[in-house]
Write a protein that holds these residues in place. Structure first.
Motif, PDB file in Angstrom:
ATOM      1  N   ILE A  85      79.134  20.175 -34.339  1.00 39.15           N
ATOM      2  CA  ILE A  85      79.188  21.363 -33.820  1.00 39.15           C
ATOM      3  C   ILE A  85      78.480  22.586 -34.732  1.00 39.15           C
ATOM      4  O   ILE A  85      78.498  22.406 -35.882  1.00 39.15           O
ATOM      5  N   PRO A  86      77.513  23.266 -34.484  1.00 39.08           N
ATOM      6  CA  PRO A  86      77.386  23.593 -32.854  1.00 39.08           C
ATOM      7  C   PRO A  86      76.109  22.840 -32.191  1.00 39.08           C
ATOM      8  O   PRO A  86      75.519  22.301 -32.893  1.00 39.08           O
ATOM      9  N   ARG A  87      76.222  22.582 -30.921  1.00 40.63           N
ATOM     10  CA  ARG A  87      75.279  21.740 -30.223  1.00 40.63           C
ATOM     11  C   ARG A  87      74.376  22.657 -29.681  1.00 40.63           C
ATOM     12  O   ARG A  87      74.444  23.528 -28.565  1.00 40.63           O
ATOM     13  N   ARG A  88      73.040  22.975 -30.347  1.00 46.85           N
ATOM     14  CA  ARG A  88      72.087  23.716 -29.930  1.00 46.85           C
ATOM     15  C   ARG A  88      71.204  23.147 -29.095  1.00 46.85           C
ATOM     16  O   ARG A  88      70.616  23.724 -27.974  1.00 46.85           O
ATOM     17  N   GLU A  89      70.467  22.131 -29.308  1.00 42.46           N
ATOM     18  CA  GLU A  89      69.225  21.300 -28.767  1.00 42.46           C
ATOM     19  C   GLU A  89      69.718  20.015 -27.997  1.00 42.46           C
ATOM     20  O   GLU A  89      69.105  19.535 -27.065  1.00 42.46           O
ATOM     21  N   HIS A  90      70.814  19.152 -28.533  1.00 47.97           N
ATOM     22  CA  HIS A  90      71.192  17.800 -28.202  1.00 47.97           C
ATOM     23  C   HIS A  90      72.766  17.714 -27.742  1.00 47.97           C
ATOM     24  O   HIS A  90      73.441  18.395 -28.217  1.00 47.97           O
ATOM     25  N   PHE A  91      72.860  16.799 -26.941  1.00 49.20           N
ATOM     26  CA  PHE A  91      73.867  16.741 -26.284  1.00 49.20           C
ATOM     27  C   PHE A  91      74.598  18.060 -25.709  1.00 49.20           C
ATOM     28  O   PHE A  91      75.879  18.417 -26.014  1.00 49.20           O
ATOM     29  N   THR A  92      73.777  18.768 -25.020  1.00 53.03           N
ATOM     30  CA  THR A  92      74.245  20.213 -24.587  1.00 53.03           C
ATOM     31  C   THR A  92      75.478  20.114 -23.654  1.00 53.03           C
ATOM     32  O   THR A  92      75.943  21.144 -23.477  1.00 53.03           O
ATOM     33  N   CYS A  93      75.467  18.886 -23.032  1.00 52.39           N
ATOM     34  CA  CYS A  93      76.396  18.894 -21.602  1.00 52.39           C
ATOM     35  C   CYS A  93      76.711  17.391 -21.661  1.00 52.39           C
ATOM     36  O   CYS A  93      76.106  16.473 -21.930  1.00 52.39           O
ATOM     37  N   GLY A  94      77.932  17.132 -20.885  1.00 49.33           N
ATOM     38  CA  GLY A  94      78.178  15.723 -20.188  1.00 49.33           C
ATOM     39  C   GLY A  94      79.096  15.123 -21.227  1.00 49.33           C
ATOM     40  O   GLY A  94      79.511  13.797 -20.885  1.00 49.33           O
ATOM     41  N   VAL A  95      79.253  15.582 -22.460  1.00 49.00           N
ATOM     42  CA  VAL A  95      80.076  14.915 -23.466  1.00 49.00           C
ATOM     43  C   VAL A  95      81.305  15.748 -23.939  1.00 49.00           C
ATOM     44  O   VAL A  95      80.879  17.032 -24.153  1.00 49.00           O
TER      45      VAL A  95
END
Length: 402
Positions: free
Chosen positions: A70-80
């Protein structure tokens, strides 16, 4: 990196190297359990690359980064979704048309997973090739609107899912009889197996989840009658959706007095009669809490049951459909109490009770019957009534009954 205890069991799996050597370059403080990361990687690797749009969730899964950082800025932005312990607890893929045959290793090591939603994509493969046996924490499983297949009854898919609350595998290509394992899902509240190719009857004891609230089995090939001994065990059942099967026999009072029942849809089956006006073992005793009853497109004969209109028996009933059956006789004037009433496509005769044509509060149709003074220019009477010759034939040519 310290090897996570959660991945201990993976030492004997093909993922050992992943679990033991996977490194992250993320500056964040999270350190996702390596087996969880390996499972995510296996899931993405199972998807045909050309079906992963550049703006989709899977496109953002970059395994040079820790999925739970955290924070997710560019990678694993959604789905997890991650827990505070950096375990993967939720996977919800966006419905963009992902395609591929998923590997068993995509899920078997996600031992903390609570929610899995792969719905509205193009995944395929046999159900026995997937293993959820180790996912004892799983609460929701949604595989709806894909192309999964296989004999459901022979699958060990749900062997240990005693925490499962929602199971939706509708609109796939599953086949076979309903598995006995469903009866062991003691936490299951919502079950949707609609629009598959399930066969067999509903008469086996103990194969439906005992605490089920919402049961949907629409669009299959189920046969036989509605078994009292099975349904009366389901004390919390509120919604029953069995439309589009081959269920035969009749609808009796015991079914409509199930203690929690509110809605029942039995349209597009082979039902032949309604038996709720008697006081014998099949009759209705006391009040029913049912709100909506759908019995359209069956083979039901006889007269419209007067009991449906009695507030003492059905105080909550507001919507009733007998569309396209073989009913005869007059429409009870008491039926004007309903808010939705569909009786079109029968052989009902006599005059339309004045209460219907004088109010705009009722939605429905009386068209395609043998009714008098019900012109098709009135929306409620559309489509037009049957030809007199067809009506006379239905009543054995006795015009006195028309």
């Amino acid at each position: 990196m310290v090897f996570s205890f959660y991945c201990f069991l993976s030492l004997f799996s093909n993922y050992y190297l992943w679990c033991h050597f996977l490194l992250f370059t993320s500056p964040g403080t999270a350190e996702t359990a390596p087996c969880d990361v390996a499972a995510l990687a296996a899931l993405k690797a199972s998807v045909v690359p050309s079906t992963i749009p550049p703006w989709s969730c899977l496109a953002s899964w970059n395994f040079t980064m820790d999925p739970c950082v955290i924070p997710r800025r560019e990678h694993f932005t959604c789905g997890v979704t991650c827990s505070s312990e950096s375990r993967i607890v939720g996977i919800t893929l966006d419905p963009v048309g992902y395609s591929g045959q998923l590997s068993p290793n995509s899920f078997s090591n996600l031992t903390a997973l609570r929610h899995l939603d792969l719905s509205n994509n193009n995944f395929h493969g046999h159900i026995h090739e997937l293993s959820f046996a180790s996912l004892s924490s799983l609460q929701t499983l949604t595989l709806a609107s894909n192309s999964f297949s296989g004999d459901f009854a022979s699958s060990s898919l749900f062997a240990n899912l005693t925490s499962l609350f929602i199971l939706d595998i509708s609109d796939n290509n599953f086949s076979g009889e309903l598995p006995d394992a469903l009866g062991r899902l003691i936490s299951l509240s919502r079950l949707d197996l609609s629009f598959n190719s399930f066969t067999g009857t509903l008469s086996r004891h103990g194969y439906l989840p005992p605490n089920i609230i919402d049961l949907a089995l629409r669009g299959n090939q189920l046969t036989g009658i509605l078994p009292r001994s099975v349904f009366e065990e389901l004390k919390y059942l509120e919604v029953v959706e069995l439309a589009g099967n081959k269920i035969s026999g009749g609808v009796e009072g015991w079914l409509l007095r199930l203690p929690s029942l509110q809605q029942i849809d039995l349209a597009n089956n082979s039902l032949t009669h309604i038996s709720i006006d008697t006081n014998d073992g099949g009759g209705l005793v006391g009040e029913s809490g049912v709100v909506a009853v759908e019995l359209g497109f069956n083979r039901i004969e006889g007269l419209l049951p007067v009991s449906f209109a009695r507030t003492k028996s059905f105080p909550a009933l507001a919507a009733l459909s007998f569309r396209h059956n073989r009913l005869k006789g007059a429409i009870p004037s008491e039926y004007s109490r309903f808010k939705r009433l569909f009786l079109d496509g029968n052989f009902l005769n006599g005059k339309v009770p004045k209460g219907f044509l004088a109010t705009s509060d009722v939605t429905g149709s009386f068209g395609d019957n043998c009714l008098e003074a019900c012109p098709s220019v009135i929306p409620f009477c559309a489509p037009k009534q049957k030809p007199p010759s067809l009506c006379k034939e239905a009543y054995d040519g006795d015009s006195s009954d028309l």
